[in-house]
Design an enzyme around this catalytic site. Structure first.
Site, PDB file in Angstrom:
ATOM      1  N   LYS A 143     124.452 127.910  48.567  1.00 43.81           N
ATOM      2  CA  LYS A 143     123.112 128.237  48.033  1.00 43.81           C
ATOM      3  C   LYS A 143     122.249 127.431  47.989  1.00 43.81           C
ATOM      4  O   LYS A 143     122.509 126.089  47.822  1.00 43.81           O
ATOM      5  CB  LYS A 143     123.487 128.855  46.456  1.00 43.81           C
ATOM      6  N   ASP A 176     116.229 134.524  49.314  1.00 38.66           N
ATOM      7  CA  ASP A 176     116.668 135.028  47.920  1.00 38.66           C
ATOM      8  C   ASP A 176     115.639 135.325  47.148  1.00 38.66           C
ATOM      9  O   ASP A 176     114.602 135.629  47.370  1.00 38.66           O
ATOM     10  CB  ASP A 176     117.570 133.641  47.456  1.00 38.66           C
TER      11      ASP A 176
END
Length: 424
Positions: free
Chosen positions: A105, A145
């Site tokens: 991430k 995202d």
């Protein structure tokens, strides 16, 4: 109320499932520890000529099963704790649906709404330059995202290819079709959640036209799952965005397309339901996001933020099925309370795994110079989601587990086996 740490929640689930599987403390500790926590300063020249410095992140979590995989978010409150949690959840999610990848991430601490398109492009390319040596098609594959999109992925993929000296589209997924993106990627999270619900419906004898649904969140995932459910015959009686929710008091069901048109026109969902030029403000009302969670509906879909259903409000949640499309929408205490009341919680590690599954398909297509038709993408996505659901459902029933526990058990078995194989 004390703040709830999502990483602590994730580690609770890890320790509980790891212990139940007989993993050693050392194995559990290793799985719960990121391989790398990266933080860099990103310096760009603004349109005004001023040089500004932004904080950029990437956390890489367990690549025993394959390269790291996970999104990049642009958000003013992005921080390492949040990114670390989401990277761990990606490692679990990839293992749940048996994608040969680990967890990653990334993020930039920025409010992208305050940047021009040119500034946003410069910042996106700066992130790639800062993390160029840490990512790559066989090492770490980022994706969109929060507040990132296909355009940003195209800029990033182009910058990486320039630095690599050759076209390298497989380093980023979620790209536009014209830049090597996959068919079906824009709706993949919502579509994957629907395929899971479809499998659950077969087990539970659910009849769509008799089933009411409330969806919290009207972003990419929330809007698409709401629309897909409506098109499949479910009665969508409440939806919300960050400013509030609209509720159909008669439970007849609303078409999310109409709600989106109102949101685009007025900037909010509002309390009236409009179909074309005809608006009904009598049979619909504006309610809060908190109230939406407590509606008397059959299916509740949290598709917004983490920690929405907690020990404080779980007893007021009336839905029989909770489809956790948002990451970490339920706390462990809420999970346990709902299980005790025989409610079904489809966990985030499965419910929202359609996005990473189609991202993997995109990576595969780029790697092997293939281009799949949308029908093939949907067929393969459905196969992954339904097969995974059936395995989790069987494990849960056979061992008296929640679906989340069953998902964690399957994921941890796969991760632990890969780690053992690596060190044998």
């Amino acid at each position: 109320m004390p703040s709830i740490n999502p990483f602590d929640n994730a580690m609770h689930n890890l320790r509980q499932s790891g212990s139940a599987l007989g993993l050693t403390d050392e194995q559990i500790e290793k799985i719960g520890m990121p391989d790398a926590i990266l933080e860099r300063e990103l310096s760009i020249t603004m349109d005004s000529g001023e040089v500004k410095v932004f904080r950029g992140y990437r956390v890489q979590f367990n690549n025993a099963r394959g390269p790291y995989k996970g999104g990049i978010r642009f958000h003013p409150e992005a921080n390492l704790d949040e990114v670390k949690t989401l990277a761990f959840l990606m490692a679990i999610k990839c293992a749940v649906v048996d994608i040969p990848m680990g967890g990653g991430k990334g993020g930039i601490q920025v409010n992208p709404k305050e940047l021009s398109a040119a500034e946003l492009e410069r910042l996106s390319r700066a992130w790639v330059r800062a993390f160029f040596k840490d990512i790559g098609p066989e090492k770490d594959i980022p994706a969109p995202d929060v507040y990132t999109n296909p355009t940003i992925m195209a800029w990033m993929a182009d910058e990486y290819s320039k630095l690599a000296g050759k076209p390298t589209p497989a380093t980023f997924t979620g790209k536009p079709i014209s830049a090597g993106g996959s068919q079906g990627r824009d709706t993949a999270t919502g579509q994957g959640a629907y395929y899971v619900l479809e499998a659950l419906a077969a087990h539970r004898g659910i009849v769509p036209r008799e089933t009411t649904v409330a969806v919290q969140g009207f972003g990419n995932a929330g809007y698409h799952i709401a629309q897909i459910l409506h098109d499949a015959g479910y009665r969508v009686v409440a939806v919300s965005d960050s400013r509030g929710a609209i509720y159909d008091k008669r439970h007849q069901g609303m078409d999310p397309k109409n709600i989106m048109l109102t949101k685009e026109e007025k900037g909010e969902i509002g309390g009236c339901y409009c179909a074309g030029t005809v608006c009904d403000c009598e049979n619909y009302q504006k309610i809060t996001n908190d109230a939406l969670l407590e509606l008397d509906v059959d299916i509740l879909v949290p598709a917004a933020l983490e920690n929405q259903i907690t020990a404080d409000n779980v007893e007021r949640v009336q839905a029989d099925i909770i489809l956790e499309v948002a990451n970490g929408a339920l706390t462990p205490e809420a999970d346990a309370a709902l299980f005790a009341r025989n409610r079904v919680v489809v966990p985030d590690s499965l419910a929202n795994a359609g996005g990473v599954t189609v991202s993997y398909f995109e990576w595969f297509q780029n790697t092997y110079a293939e281009s799949w038709e949308e029908e093939k993408v949907q067929r393969k996505l459905r196969e992954v989601m339904v097969t995974t659901f059936d395995a989790i459902w069987k494990r849960a029933l056979d061992q008296g587990l929640t679906l989340r526990q069953a998902a964690y058990h399957i994921a941890l078995e796969r991760i632990a086996a890969a780690m053992q194989k690596r060190h044998s």
